[in-house]
Design a protein around this motif. Structure first.
Motif, PDB file in Angstrom:
ATOM      1  N   ASP A  21     -10.885 -33.830  54.331  1.00  0.00           N
ATOM      2  CA  ASP A  21     -11.703 -32.630  54.404  1.00  0.00           C
ATOM      3  C   ASP A  21     -11.078 -31.662  55.398  1.00  0.00           C
ATOM      4  OD1 ASP A  21     -13.390 -33.943  52.708  1.00  0.00           O
ATOM      5  OD2 ASP A  21     -14.999 -34.248  54.159  1.00  0.00           O
ATOM      6  N   TYR A  23     -11.499 -27.904  57.296  1.00  0.00           N
ATOM      7  CA  TYR A  23     -12.556 -26.996  57.706  1.00  0.00           C
ATOM      8  C   TYR A  23     -11.956 -25.658  58.140  1.00  0.00           C
ATOM      9  CZ  TYR A  23     -15.370 -31.240  57.784  1.00  0.00           C
ATOM     10  OH  TYR A  23     -16.009 -32.408  57.438  1.00  0.00           O
ATOM     11  N   ASP A  25     -13.203 -21.947  59.852  1.00  0.00           N
ATOM     12  CA  ASP A  25     -14.277 -21.269  60.585  1.00  0.00           C
ATOM     13  C   ASP A  25     -13.752 -19.918  61.039  1.00  0.00           C
ATOM     14  OD1 ASP A  25     -16.158 -20.337  62.407  1.00  0.00           O
ATOM     15  OD2 ASP A  25     -16.556 -22.312  63.267  1.00  0.00           O
ATOM     16  N   GLU A  38     -14.887 -30.412  62.076  1.00  0.00           N
ATOM     17  CA  GLU A  38     -15.638 -29.197  62.359  1.00  0.00           C
ATOM     18  C   GLU A  38     -15.240 -28.599  63.696  1.00  0.00           C
ATOM     19  OE1 GLU A  38     -19.788 -30.000  62.011  1.00  0.00           O
ATOM     20  OE2 GLU A  38     -19.650 -30.666  59.921  1.00  0.00           O
ATOM     21  N   LYS A  58     -10.977 -31.654  50.250  1.00  0.00           N
ATOM     22  CA  LYS A  58     -11.988 -30.608  50.248  1.00  0.00           C
ATOM     23  C   LYS A  58     -11.587 -29.497  51.208  1.00  0.00           C
ATOM     24  CE  LYS A  58     -15.854 -33.657  49.067  1.00  0.00           C
ATOM     25  NZ  LYS A  58     -17.192 -34.181  49.485  1.00  0.00           N
ATOM     26  N   LEU A  60     -13.354 -26.567  53.055  1.00  0.00           N
ATOM     27  CA  LEU A  60     -14.736 -26.236  53.369  1.00  0.00           C
ATOM     28  C   LEU A  60     -14.804 -25.019  54.281  1.00  0.00           C
ATOM     29  CD1 LEU A  60     -15.972 -29.887  54.010  1.00  0.00           C
ATOM     30  CD2 LEU A  60     -16.174 -28.544  51.906  1.00  0.00           C
ATOM     31  N   ARG A  62     -16.955 -22.352  56.526  1.00  0.00           N
ATOM     32  CA  ARG A  62     -18.197 -22.370  57.275  1.00  0.00           C
ATOM     33  C   ARG A  62     -19.136 -21.267  56.802  1.00  0.00           C
ATOM     34  NH1 ARG A  62     -19.144 -23.484  63.707  1.00  0.00           N
ATOM     35  NH2 ARG A  62     -21.413 -23.655  63.549  1.00  0.00           N
ATOM     36  N   LYS A  63     -20.404 -21.624  56.643  1.00  0.00           N
ATOM     37  CA  LYS A  63     -21.411 -20.648  56.253  1.00  0.00           C
ATOM     38  C   LYS A  63     -21.506 -19.531  57.289  1.00  0.00           C
ATOM     39  CE  LYS A  63     -24.352 -23.393  53.232  1.00  0.00           C
ATOM     40  NZ  LYS A  63     -25.742 -23.818  52.931  1.00  0.00           N
ATOM     41  N   TRP A  88     -19.629 -25.603  54.516  1.00  0.00           N
ATOM     42  CA  TRP A  88     -20.224 -26.496  55.513  1.00  0.00           C
ATOM     43  C   TRP A  88     -21.000 -25.649  56.521  1.00  0.00           C
ATOM     44  CZ3 TRP A  88     -18.754 -26.715  60.857  1.00  0.00           C
ATOM     45  CH2 TRP A  88     -17.658 -25.904  61.196  1.00  0.00           C
ATOM     46  N   GLY A  89     -21.887 -26.302  57.276  1.00  0.00           N
ATOM     47  CA  GLY A  89     -22.634 -25.600  58.303  1.00  0.00           C
ATOM     48  C   GLY A  89     -23.952 -25.061  57.800  1.00  0.00           C
TER      49      GLY A  89
END
Length: 505
Positions: A21, A23, A25, A38, A58, A60, A62-63, A88-89
């Motif tokens: 995964d 991430y 951001d 994260e 994945k 992903l 961040r929202k 995510w998030g």
């Protein structure tokens, strides 16, 4: 044998175990991080676009994150372990703005088994110009057969795409969400198993959602396994949902409103809300299409369309209303055949209900529909425009339909091949109304015709009273789909009811 099985299981376990995964951001990330947790997220897409991803990985976002960029990862997943672009998030959808500077805000080329879900996508430029922009684009450019594309639950909006035919490219091919075989394909490039579901696409074009395959002439040469389901397309520059060159595409339970919203002086401006072309065995069902525009220079503006080179395609169980160009276009300027329009409801469509162009597609069947035209409308029930390329005298049928005409429009019926049987005509009778065997001119006794609102669930008013003269008054039609608009079973060897509601008792 056991050794081979254990080896296979070990390889599969390693692939799953190596899935990672990643991430991203946009606020707290850093591209010098590992990107694998994260707390160590990347910030931009630079590392993502440089990386070859493996099955099960994945990506992903961040929202609440916002990126002014294009996401273009590489690699293929497997059927058991697709690669996913997700979120995510906590908070709102992550948003990627292409700002009109990129071909596609999300671009995945020559890859199989991907899922894209949960994102907000834009790609806005001051004008459409000569650039084919996209929100989400999967493209097969010389990769042979590609598999397993899923585009789910995304919000794509404000995508500015050219209306012009440039360098052999058709502008219909691109827009909000596109799964596309490149125009340079040699005929062996295909997609197998494409699912586009529960997305919202608005203020975009040229097309809202499109699956496109340039090679379509013979069975077995087309893209297969296409399902476009549960999407909303709204205020689209041109066509809402389109499949080109697909075999067995299923377009169902979508909502299309305000398609054909833009015109360009030097572009082709024809538009329909939901349609298929150059395809075989495609089914368009349980959709709602409304308020399609018919701007200057647009001869279309329909809710639905059986277009050029459709073979054995079906439009059924749909709701069409308030479309400026009408309910459905049936076009034959080459070699289409055996298409069906059945168990649909058209309410207050404008200009015409049915438009026939390019001659009549041979063996077209239009049966068990309800066409409702309200007061003050001059909607033509059947309108025949031009004959170039097709056979105006080809055989076709128009049976078991209910026409409630409170307006003043009539009929322009092509050629001599039409067979009209057991239709019910009520209210205003235009001098051009067909004179047919077993014609009924009594009140059909529908519950509350003309009261449909938004949603197929609002159409109870098109059910028949038990004492309706339309009950069991239709002609038997082979292979009639097996059920009416509400899922009631149809008789096989007995006369059905006229219209969209089967009343047995």
């Amino acid at each position: 044998m056991k050794r081979h099985l254990l080896t296979t299981l070990f390889i599969c376990f390693c692939i799953i175990a190596n899935a990672t995964d990643y991430y991203i951001d946009s606020q707290k990330g850093n591209d010098n991080n590992a990107g694998t947790s994260e707390d160590a997220a990347w910030k931009t897409f630079a590392n993502v676009n440089d990386k070859l991803f493996n099955p099960g990985d994945k990506i992903l976002l961040r929202k609440n994150g916002v990126w002014e960029d294009s996401l273009a990862p590489k690699g293929s997943g497997t059927k058991e372990n697709p690669i996913t672009i997700g979120v995510w998030g906590e908070g709102g959808r992550p948003r990627i703005n292409g700002n009109g500077q990129v071909n596609a805000t999300i671009y995945i080329r020559n890859a199989s088994y991907w899922i894209v879900q949960g994102l907000e996508i834009t790609n806005t430029a001051p004008g459409r110009g000569n650039t084919y922009r996209n929100g989400i684009l999967f493209e097969n450019d010389g990769a042979g057969e590609l598999y397993g594309i899923v585009i789910r639950d995304n919000h794509v909006h404000h995508v500015s795409c050219s209306f012009r035919y440039l360098n052999g490219v058709d502008p219909h091919q691109y827009g909000g969400i596109s799964v596309s075989v490149s125009h340079t394909s040699k005929g062996t490039d295909k997609y197998r198993d494409v699912l586009i579901e529960n997305n919202t696409v608005e203020y975009s074009g040229r097309t809202g959602i499109v699956v496109w395959d340039y090679t379509w002439a013979e069975p077995g040469q087309s893209t297969t396994g296409v399902v476009i389901r549960g999407n909303t397309v709204r205020e689209i520059d041109s066509d809402g949902i389109l499949t080109f060159g697909c075999d067995g595409a299923l377009i169902e339970s979508n909502y299309a409103e305000g398609c054909g919203a833009y015109r360009e002086d030097d572009g082709f401006n024809g538009a329909a809300a939901i349609w298929s072309t150059r395809g075989r065995n495609c089914i368009i069902q349980y959709n709602e299409a409304c308020h399609t525009y018919k701007l200057e220079g647009n001869a279309d503006g329909m809710g639905f369309d059986h277009d050029l080179d459709c073979f054995d395609c079906v439009i059924q169980y749909n709701y069409s209303h308030d479309n400026e160009g009408g309910f459905v276009l049936v076009i034959d300027a080459s070699n289409s055949t055996n298409n069906i329009v059945r168990y649909n409801i058209s309410q207050n469509d404008k200009e015409r209900v049915i438009m026939i162009a390019g001659g009549m597609t041979p063996h077209t069947q239009i049966y068990n529909n309800v066409f409702y035209i309200g007061d003050g409308l001059d909607t033509k029930i059947i309108d025949h425009l031009w004959d170039e390329g097709g056979d105006v005298n080809a055989p076709w049928i128009f049976k078991n339909n209910i026409i409630i005409n409170h307006g003043t429009g009539g009929y322009s019926i092509p050629g001599t091949g039409g067979i009209f049987l057991n239709n019910l005509y009520w209210e205003n009778h235009h001098p051009t109304e067909p004179d047919e065997i077993n014609k009924i001119t009594r009140d059909p006794m529908l519950m509350a015709p003309g009261t449909g609102k938004k949603g197929l669930e609002s159409l109870e008013g098109y059910k028949l009273h038990k004492k309706s003269p339309a009950r069991k008054a239709g002609v038997v039609i082979d292979h009639n789909g097996g059920k009416d608009f509400w899922g009631n079973k149809l008789p096989v060897n007995e006369a059905p009811s006229i219209g969209v509601h089967q009343v047995d008792k």
